[in-house]
Enzyme design. Structure first.
Site, PDB file in Angstrom:
ATOM      1  N   ASP A 185      -5.775  -1.609  -6.027  1.00  0.00           N
ATOM      2  CA  ASP A 185      -6.205  -0.353  -6.653  1.00  0.00           C
ATOM      3  C   ASP A 185      -6.005  -0.317  -8.160  1.00  0.00           C
ATOM      4  O   ASP A 185      -6.456   0.614  -8.832  1.00  0.00           O
ATOM      5  CB  ASP A 185      -5.458   0.833  -5.996  1.00  0.00           C
ATOM      6  CG  ASP A 185      -3.925   0.666  -6.013  1.00  0.00           C
ATOM      7  OD1 ASP A 185      -3.265   1.074  -5.035  1.00  0.00           O
ATOM      8  OD2 ASP A 185      -3.387   0.118  -7.000  1.00  0.00           O
ATOM      9  N   HIS A 227      -4.021 -10.018  -3.818  1.00  0.00           N
ATOM     10  CA  HIS A 227      -5.226  -9.819  -3.015  1.00  0.00           C
ATOM     11  C   HIS A 227      -6.415  -9.357  -3.862  1.00  0.00           C
ATOM     12  O   HIS A 227      -7.363  -8.769  -3.348  1.00  0.00           O
ATOM     13  CB  HIS A 227      -4.947  -8.808  -1.889  1.00  0.00           C
ATOM     14  CG  HIS A 227      -3.926  -9.319  -0.912  1.00  0.00           C
ATOM     15  ND1 HIS A 227      -3.157  -8.496  -0.125  1.00  0.00           N
ATOM     16  CD2 HIS A 227      -3.520 -10.571  -0.625  1.00  0.00           C
ATOM     17  CE1 HIS A 227      -2.345  -9.218   0.634  1.00  0.00           C
ATOM     18  NE2 HIS A 227      -2.526 -10.502   0.327  1.00  0.00           N
ATOM     19  N   ARG A 251      -1.161   0.470   7.938  1.00  0.00           N
ATOM     20  CA  ARG A 251      -0.597   0.395   9.287  1.00  0.00           C
ATOM     21  C   ARG A 251       0.213   1.628   9.686  1.00  0.00           C
ATOM     22  O   ARG A 251       0.712   1.693  10.788  1.00  0.00           O
ATOM     23  CB  ARG A 251       0.240  -0.893   9.415  1.00  0.00           C
ATOM     24  CG  ARG A 251      -0.641  -2.141   9.285  1.00  0.00           C
ATOM     25  CD  ARG A 251       0.118  -3.452   9.207  1.00  0.00           C
ATOM     26  NE  ARG A 251      -0.843  -4.560   9.060  1.00  0.00           N
ATOM     27  CZ  ARG A 251      -1.358  -4.940   7.890  1.00  0.00           C
ATOM     28  NH1 ARG A 251      -0.965  -4.313   6.760  1.00  0.00           N
ATOM     29  NH2 ARG A 251      -2.258  -5.899   7.795  1.00  0.00           N
ATOM     30  N   ALA A 300       0.812  -1.224   0.000  1.00  0.00           N
ATOM     31  CA  ALA A 300       0.000   0.000   0.000  1.00  0.00           C
ATOM     32  C   ALA A 300       0.841   1.268   0.000  1.00  0.00           C
ATOM     33  O   ALA A 300       0.408   2.324  -0.463  1.00  0.00           O
ATOM     34  CB  ALA A 300      -0.937  -0.015   1.203  1.00  0.00           C
TER      35      ALA A 300
HETATM   36  N1  APR Z   1       7.131   5.429   0.234  1.00  0.00           N
HETATM   37  C1  APR Z   1       7.712   4.378   0.885  1.00  0.00           C
HETATM   38  N2  APR Z   1       7.101   3.698   1.897  1.00  0.00           N
HETATM   39  C2  APR Z   1       5.859   4.103   2.253  1.00  0.00           C
HETATM   40  C3  APR Z   1       5.198   5.194   1.639  1.00  0.00           C
HETATM   41  C4  APR Z   1       5.893   5.862   0.587  1.00  0.00           C
HETATM   42  N3  APR Z   1       5.355   6.896  -0.076  1.00  0.00           N
HETATM   43  N4  APR Z   1       3.978   5.350   2.234  1.00  0.00           N
HETATM   44  C5  APR Z   1       3.890   4.386   3.190  1.00  0.00           C
HETATM   45  N5  APR Z   1       5.014   3.651   3.212  1.00  0.00           N
HETATM   46  C6  APR Z   1       5.294   2.455   4.012  1.00  0.00           C
HETATM   47  C7  APR Z   1       4.807   2.507   5.437  1.00  0.00           C
HETATM   48  O1  APR Z   1       5.819   2.994   6.299  1.00  0.00           O
HETATM   49  C8  APR Z   1       4.485   1.031   5.728  1.00  0.00           C
HETATM   50  O2  APR Z   1       5.609   0.367   6.306  1.00  0.00           O
HETATM   51  O3  APR Z   1       4.569   1.408   3.394  1.00  0.00           O
HETATM   52  C9  APR Z   1       4.219   0.419   4.354  1.00  0.00           C
HETATM   53  C10 APR Z   1       2.766   0.031   4.150  1.00  0.00           C
HETATM   54  O4  APR Z   1       2.505  -1.054   5.020  1.00  0.00           O
HETATM   55  P1  APR Z   1       0.989  -1.517   5.288  1.00  0.00           P
HETATM   56  O5  APR Z   1       0.149  -0.331   5.569  1.00  0.00           O
HETATM   57  O6  APR Z   1       1.049  -2.637   6.275  1.00  0.00           O
HETATM   58  O7  APR Z   1       0.503  -2.076   3.865  1.00  0.00           O
HETATM   59  P2  APR Z   1       0.838  -3.474   3.204  1.00  0.00           P
HETATM   60  O8  APR Z   1       2.201  -3.954   3.580  1.00  0.00           O
HETATM   61  O9  APR Z   1       0.528  -3.359   1.764  1.00  0.00           O
HETATM   62  O10 APR Z   1      -0.255  -4.453   3.888  1.00  0.00           O
HETATM   63  C11 APR Z   1      -0.317  -5.782   3.404  1.00  0.00           C
HETATM   64  O11 APR Z   1      -2.327  -6.127   4.707  1.00  0.00           O
HETATM   65  O12 APR Z   1      -4.383  -5.392   5.449  1.00  0.00           O
HETATM   66  C12 APR Z   1      -3.752  -6.207   4.537  1.00  0.00           C
HETATM   67  O13 APR Z   1      -4.660  -6.847   2.477  1.00  0.00           O
HETATM   68  C13 APR Z   1      -4.062  -5.778   3.134  1.00  0.00           C
HETATM   69  O14 APR Z   1      -2.634  -5.936   1.185  1.00  0.00           O
HETATM   70  C14 APR Z   1      -2.698  -5.474   2.524  1.00  0.00           C
HETATM   71  C15 APR Z   1      -1.748  -6.251   3.429  1.00  0.00           C
END
Ligand code: APR
Length: 266
Positions: A106, A121, A38, A26
């Site tokens: 997305d 997903h 998160r 994400a």
């Molecule tokens: N550049 C670099 N890193 C970023 C940026 C950015 N612009 N914006 C956010 N981050 C980092 C955050 O610090 C975080 O560590 O991206 C990470 C996103 O982590 P999560 O929010 O946990 O998302 P993700 O890893 O995709 O979650 C995995 O969890 O809830 C489920 O199905 C959902 O696919 C998702 C899965």
């Protein structure tokens, strides 16, 4: 290794590879206006994921109504690919990347021009029939599938919880919720892509959710160089050849453009 010259060190590694597999979360879409899960202010800091499991979606009209409201909020921002998505598409078009495994729903990698995208997903750009009473964790629909616009049109027409027009079953976004099995073939496609990689580039993921996070970990343990570009530490940093702490949209484009131009990057 903690990075002192993020762009330069990333470009140096990418420049030695011709089969980069991106693994995204994400965080690569936050610069498109989509909150991650998160980080502070992320989706799971505002909603409780336990409220949105597959079985609760099946069992509760109220959960379905809230899930549709979340989807509307998500698509109301009309998210567009950002510079990081576009940089990955350029790397693939230049023949240096074999595609993207994404946890995201997305569709922004495809919108950016990436041709090979394994959506672990699923996608929130489409909806699907999951049947009237699917078994625990497994959609059991008739095969009906439509764009999410179809569902929003029905919701706008007063059908708060759209039913399948073919069999009357429940309709859900074509995504994988907690407690739901991955769609058949999704994991295999992702495993195949990473198996062909000469470098795995994990971008914008906390690398905490399995089985997804196990894929870059397995590649690293097989000896494939793993680069992690993320705003904050992850559990897989210890396996990484290079950890780049920074924003995807600021670091990735200059690194990719330097590699494609064949020039050293500072
Ligand atoms: N550049 C670099 N890193 C970023 C940026 C950015 N612009 N914006 C956010 N981050 C980092 C955050 O610090 C975080 O560590 O991206 C990470 C996103 O982590 P999560 O929010 O946990 O998302 P993700 O890893 O995709 O979650 C995995 O969890 O809830 C489920 O199905 C959902 O696919 C998702 C899965």
């Amino acid at each position: 290794m903690r990075d002192r010259r993020p762009v330069g060190d990333l470009a140096a590694l990418l420049g030695r590879c011709s089969a980069v597999a991106a693994f995204t979360g994400a965080g690569i879409s936050t610069e498109s206006g989509i909150p991650d899960f998160r980080s502070p202010g992320g989706v799971w800091t505002r909603y409780d994921p336990r409220d949105f499991t597959f079985s609760k979606y099946v069992g509760s009209r109220d959960v379905r109504l809230r899930a549709w409201a979340m989807r509307r909020e998500f698509w109301a921002t009309e998210p567009r690919p950002n510079a990081a998505h576009l940089a990955l598409a350029r790397l693939e078009a230049a023949g240096r990347s074999i595609g993207v495994v994404t946890q995201n729903i997305d569709g922004l990698h495809q919108a950016a021009g990436s041709a090979t995208v394994a959506e672990l997903h699923g996608t929130s750009r489409e909806v699907m029939c999951i049947g009237a009473a699917p078994r625990v964790g497994t959609p059991d629909g008739c095969g009906f599938r439509a764009s999410t616009r179809w569902a929003f049109d029905r919701i706008d027409g007063g059908e708060g919880d759209p039913a399948c027009p073919s069999c009357g079953g429940l309709v859900k976004s074509a995504t994988v919720s907690f407690g739901q099995n991955l769609f058949p073939g999704a994991l295999e496609a992702a495993v195949d892509l990473l198996a062909r990689a000469d470098l795995v580039l994990a971008i914008g993921s906390s690398l905490q959710v399995h089985p997804a996070a196990g894929l870059p970990a397995a590649a690293a343990r097989r000896g494939v160089p793993l680069v992690i570009l993320n705003d904050e530490p992850t559990p897989l940093d210890v396996l990484a050849t290079l950890v780049v702490r920074g924003r995807a949209g600021a670091v990735l484009p200059p690194a990719v453009d330097g590699v494609l131009a064949g020039r050293p990057v500072a």
